[in-house]
Scaffold this motif. Structure first.
Motif, PDB file in Angstrom:
ATOM      1  N   LYS A 349       0.760  -1.371   0.120  1.00  0.00           N
ATOM      2  CA  LYS A 349       0.200   0.026  -0.015  1.00  0.00           C
ATOM      3  C   LYS A 349       0.856   1.294   0.121  1.00  0.00           C
ATOM      4  N   GLY A 350       0.594   2.167  -0.770  1.00  0.00           N
ATOM      5  CA  GLY A 350       1.229   3.425  -0.826  1.00  0.00           C
ATOM      6  C   GLY A 350       2.313   3.599  -2.044  1.00  0.00           C
ATOM      7  N   ALA A 351       2.339   2.374  -2.845  1.00  0.00           N
ATOM      8  CA  ALA A 351       3.245   2.505  -4.155  1.00  0.00           C
ATOM      9  C   ALA A 351       2.165   1.970  -5.293  1.00  0.00           C
ATOM     10  N   VAL A 352       2.519   2.532  -6.341  1.00  0.00           N
ATOM     11  CA  VAL A 352       1.977   2.642  -7.550  1.00  0.00           C
ATOM     12  C   VAL A 352       2.894   1.977  -8.609  1.00  0.00           C
ATOM     13  N   THR A 353       2.380   0.844  -9.413  1.00  0.00           N
ATOM     14  CA  THR A 353       3.086   0.219 -10.239  1.00  0.00           C
ATOM     15  C   THR A 353       2.700   0.301 -11.679  1.00  0.00           C
ATOM     16  N   ALA A 354       3.500   0.677 -12.747  1.00  0.00           N
ATOM     17  CA  ALA A 354       2.979   0.979 -14.159  1.00  0.00           C
ATOM     18  C   ALA A 354       4.122   0.330 -14.828  1.00  0.00           C
ATOM     19  N   PHE A 355       3.659   0.149 -16.324  1.00  0.00           N
ATOM     20  CA  PHE A 355       4.631   0.157 -17.619  1.00  0.00           C
ATOM     21  C   PHE A 355       4.752   1.215 -18.439  1.00  0.00           C
ATOM     22  N   LYS A 425      15.559   5.430  -9.042  1.00  0.00           N
ATOM     23  CA  LYS A 425      15.787   6.690 -10.152  1.00  0.00           C
ATOM     24  C   LYS A 425      15.979   7.687  -9.340  1.00  0.00           C
ATOM     25  N   ASN A 426      17.029   8.485  -9.543  1.00  0.00           N
ATOM     26  CA  ASN A 426      17.457   9.473  -8.796  1.00  0.00           C
ATOM     27  C   ASN A 426      17.050  10.667  -9.137  1.00  0.00           C
ATOM     28  N   SER A 427      15.901  11.392  -8.357  1.00  0.00           N
ATOM     29  CA  SER A 427      15.308  12.224  -8.778  1.00  0.00           C
ATOM     30  C   SER A 427      15.974  13.383  -8.995  1.00  0.00           C
ATOM     31  N   ARG A 428      17.277  13.480  -8.293  1.00  0.00           N
ATOM     32  CA  ARG A 428      18.124  14.908  -8.325  1.00  0.00           C
ATOM     33  C   ARG A 428      18.858  14.916  -9.842  1.00  0.00           C
ATOM     34  N   VAL A 429      18.681  14.008 -10.802  1.00  0.00           N
ATOM     35  CA  VAL A 429      19.333  13.984 -11.836  1.00  0.00           C
ATOM     36  C   VAL A 429      18.513  14.415 -13.023  1.00  0.00           C
ATOM     37  N   ILE A 430      19.054  15.403 -13.758  1.00  0.00           N
ATOM     38  CA  ILE A 430      17.922  15.825 -14.884  1.00  0.00           C
ATOM     39  C   ILE A 430      18.759  15.539 -16.133  1.00  0.00           C
ATOM     40  N   SER A 479       7.874   0.206 -13.516  1.00  0.00           N
ATOM     41  CA  SER A 479       8.240   1.125 -12.286  1.00  0.00           C
ATOM     42  C   SER A 479       7.405   1.089 -11.158  1.00  0.00           C
ATOM     43  N   VAL A 480       8.042   1.174  -9.982  1.00  0.00           N
ATOM     44  CA  VAL A 480       7.249   1.320  -8.727  1.00  0.00           C
ATOM     45  C   VAL A 480       7.575   2.757  -8.238  1.00  0.00           C
ATOM     46  N   GLU A 502      10.922   6.846  -7.246  1.00  0.00           N
ATOM     47  CA  GLU A 502      10.467   5.827  -8.272  1.00  0.00           C
ATOM     48  C   GLU A 502      11.693   4.931  -8.052  1.00  0.00           C
ATOM     49  N   GLN A 503      11.355   3.678  -8.405  1.00  0.00           N
ATOM     50  CA  GLN A 503      12.078   2.435  -8.669  1.00  0.00           C
ATOM     51  C   GLN A 503      11.693   1.567  -9.984  1.00  0.00           C
TER      52      GLN A 503
END
Length: 589
Positions: A349-355, A425-430, A479-480, A502-503
């Motif tokens: 609970k609290g995680a969303v999965t998708a392709f 996924k490092n959210s600090r990388v653009i 992704s999760v 995100e992973q």
């Protein structure tokens, strides 16, 4: 009373972004040196385009060694099976060459050469058709001079791929030549006075020609075919095309750098016999109005880019394209379906999965081009400063806990190993401007995405043309995403050990060698599945993958009605992970 006039509804205007008159081909004077090279850094070309680029780079070199036709012909003969029969200093007689040496050479090529070797052998021995017939006559009379005389009487002469730079008077000795092939050389000017008067087919593909005005009007009057593909022709070069002989029926201008469609159609409209034209591979051939404008402006044309023009391809009413349709287009990438991906485990609970699908298109994003215009490309990735967040822990972010997937115990037995390899996924990388993402969908045996999945407005036709000369990389991503922090009181939950973020894991990396665009098709389609044991997708030819129907259950036939055509009936999805997708542009029909 006269009838009331019905008010006409205003014509709906096509909504498109504004296009600068200069277009994105314009490079300002203060752009950093090497700008174009930086754009193409990291772009993988198809094998054919890489070979074309290599030849073009050599063509652009200055002070090339001078190689006239007479020298080139001699070099061509020395690389062929004719050499032993022409060599007057040979210790072997003509009959010994015929009965001993020639069979050995032919046998070695047939039995031991690989495909590349056979191509090279054919290229060296294509000076004319039926070379063995020429040799046999000289052997029968035991006279080398006869072989030289017979060669000058041939109807077909090919002196290709031999670094020739110019024609000379030696060519006047071949008076019977009807087909002359001088492809893959470095010729930058044509002396029409040395051409055979009866010449009908003149092939000059892959040379250094940047202008046709100096020889167009002096070509033999009976010429019907002229091949100028893969030269250095641009908009201004097309002006001389109007001076070509009126007998020209087939003209090949493909794979040059003609950007303005009108600049080439205006002179071609003056050629009364032109029935077949090739313009594919020029930037102008990927504009939205390319086919419709060309067919409308050249009503006598029967073939365009090796495709027959059918009656329904022609418009009954006069057609005048919008200026933007001649200098822009929309690039479309469509994922028709992804099938048989292994079902992922259920996240907490609290995680969303998708392709979703990621597509790398470094040539098409104008922001990236502007970025590289004034920046060195030591890196297209910038690292943002660390967030001022007390809860952020660098060690926690890079820990093993942060790189594992959080599984429910009862779901782990049904999970594939691939889903345990998630990486944060490092959210600090653009990452700047190279990757386009599809919409995200939930798992299903058959996953469908929006159409088109990625749509890009392209005001740079050269970049769009070059995109269809590259090897495109697709990635199927699972992704999760943790959308919110769990309750602090819930210390037993594994989600409490990681921050929101995100992973992801890459399920498939697919390489597509794009093909040259075909004006008669909306898109080119590709198939990939993991049973191919390769990352390379298969081009589907002229087939349309979008019309194939798949279903999870067998379709029951309706009572009283015959069964549907098996080719159009719904199919069960394959057992292997399978992807169907297509690339194309919007065209005016």
């Amino acid at each position: 009373m006269p009838p009331k006039e019905t008010a006409k509804k205003p014509t709906t205007q096509i909504q498109r972004p504004n296009v600068s008159d200069a277009s994105l081909n314009y490079v300002p004077e203060d752009a950093l040196e090497g700008y174009q090279d930086r754009i193409e850094t990291g772009v993988e070309l198809t094998l054919l385009e890489a070979a074309g680029r290599y030849h073009k780079q050599k063509c652009l070199k200055e002070n090339l060694q001078r190689v006239p036709f007479s020298v080139a012909l001699e070099k061509k003969i020395k690389t062929s099976i004719l050499n032993g029969f022409f060599d007057e200093e040979s210790n072997l007689s003509l009959r010994e060459h015929w009965e001993i040496m020639l069979p050995i050479i032919l046998w070695d090529n047939e039995k031991f050469a690989n495909e590349e070797g056979k191509i090279c052998f054919h290229n060296c021995n294509c000076i004319t058709d039926d070379m063995l017939k020429l040799i046999k006559k000289a052997v029968k009379l035991n006279d080398r001079k006869i072989l030289n005389d017979e060669l000058k009487l041939v109807n077909i002469l090919r002196v290709n791929d031999i670094e020739m730079t110019e024609l000379d008077a030696k060519l006047t000795e071949f008076k019977n030549v009807v087909t002359l092939n001088l492809t893959c050389n470095y010729i930058d000017k044509i002396d029409p006075t040395v051409l055979p008067l009866g010449l009908k087919v003149f092939e000059l593909q892959a040379n250094r020609l940047s202008d046709v005005q100096h020889f167009a009007e002096y070509l033999p009057s009976e010429m019907s075919y002229l091949g100028l593909s893969r030269n250095l022709l641009i908009n201004d070069s097309a002006l001389g095309l109007a001076r070509l002989p009126h007998s020209i029926t087939v003209l090949d201008l493909s794979d040059n750098d003609i950007y303005d469609l009108n600049s080439v159609l205006d002179p071609l409209a003056l050629l009364p016999s032109l029935t077949a034209l090739q313009l594919a591979g020029n930037p102008c051939s990927v504009c939205a109005a390319y086919a419709r404008t060309t067919i409308s402006r050249l009503p006598r044309l029967l073939w365009l880019d090796n495709r027959e023009i059918l009656p329904n391809d022609r418009s009954v009413e006069p057609f005048e394209p919008h200026p933007d349709d001649l200098r822009t287009a929309y690039f479309n990438f469509t994922v028709f379906r992804i099938m048989s991906a292994i079902q992922p485990p259920k996240a907490e609970k609290g995680a969303v999965t998708a392709f979703h699908v990621e597509l790398e298109l470094p040539l098409l994003d104008g922001r990236r081009r502007q970025f590289l215009m004034f920046r060195q490309n030591e890196s297209l990735t910038e690292l943002m400063p660390p967030p001022e967040d007390e809860d952020w822990s660098e060690s926690k972010h890079t820990s093993d806990i942060g790189s594992r997937m959080i599984l429910e115990p009862e779901a782990s037995s049904h999970a594939s190993d691939i889903y345990t390899r998630l990486v944060s996924k490092n959210s600090r990388v653009i990452t700047h401007y190279t990757i386009f993402e599809s919409n995200r969908v939930q798992w299903n045996k058959i996953m469908n995405f929006q159409e088109p999945t990625v749509r890009i407005f392209c005001p740079n036709l050269a970049a769009l043309r070059d995109t269809f000369r590259t090897v495109i990389t697709l990635r199927l991503i699972y992704s999760v995403t943790v959308v919110s922090k769990p309750n602090k009181a819930d210390k037993k939950s594994a989600l409490s050990l990681k921050p929101p973020g995100e992973q992801r894991v890459t399920l498939a990396t697919i390489r597509c060698s794009l093909k040259r665009l075909d004006w008669s098709q909306n898109s080119q389609h590709f198939h990939w599945d993991d049973s191919l044991l390769t990352d390379d997708a298969i081009h589907w030819g002229d087939g349309d993958l979008s019309i194939i129907q798949y279903g999870l259950g067998a379709v029951k036939p309706t009572k009283g009605k015959p069964e549907a055509d098996p080719t159009s009936s719904r199919q069960l999805p394959p057992d292997n992970l399978t992807c169907h997708f297509g690339f194309g542009i919007d065209t005016l029909r």
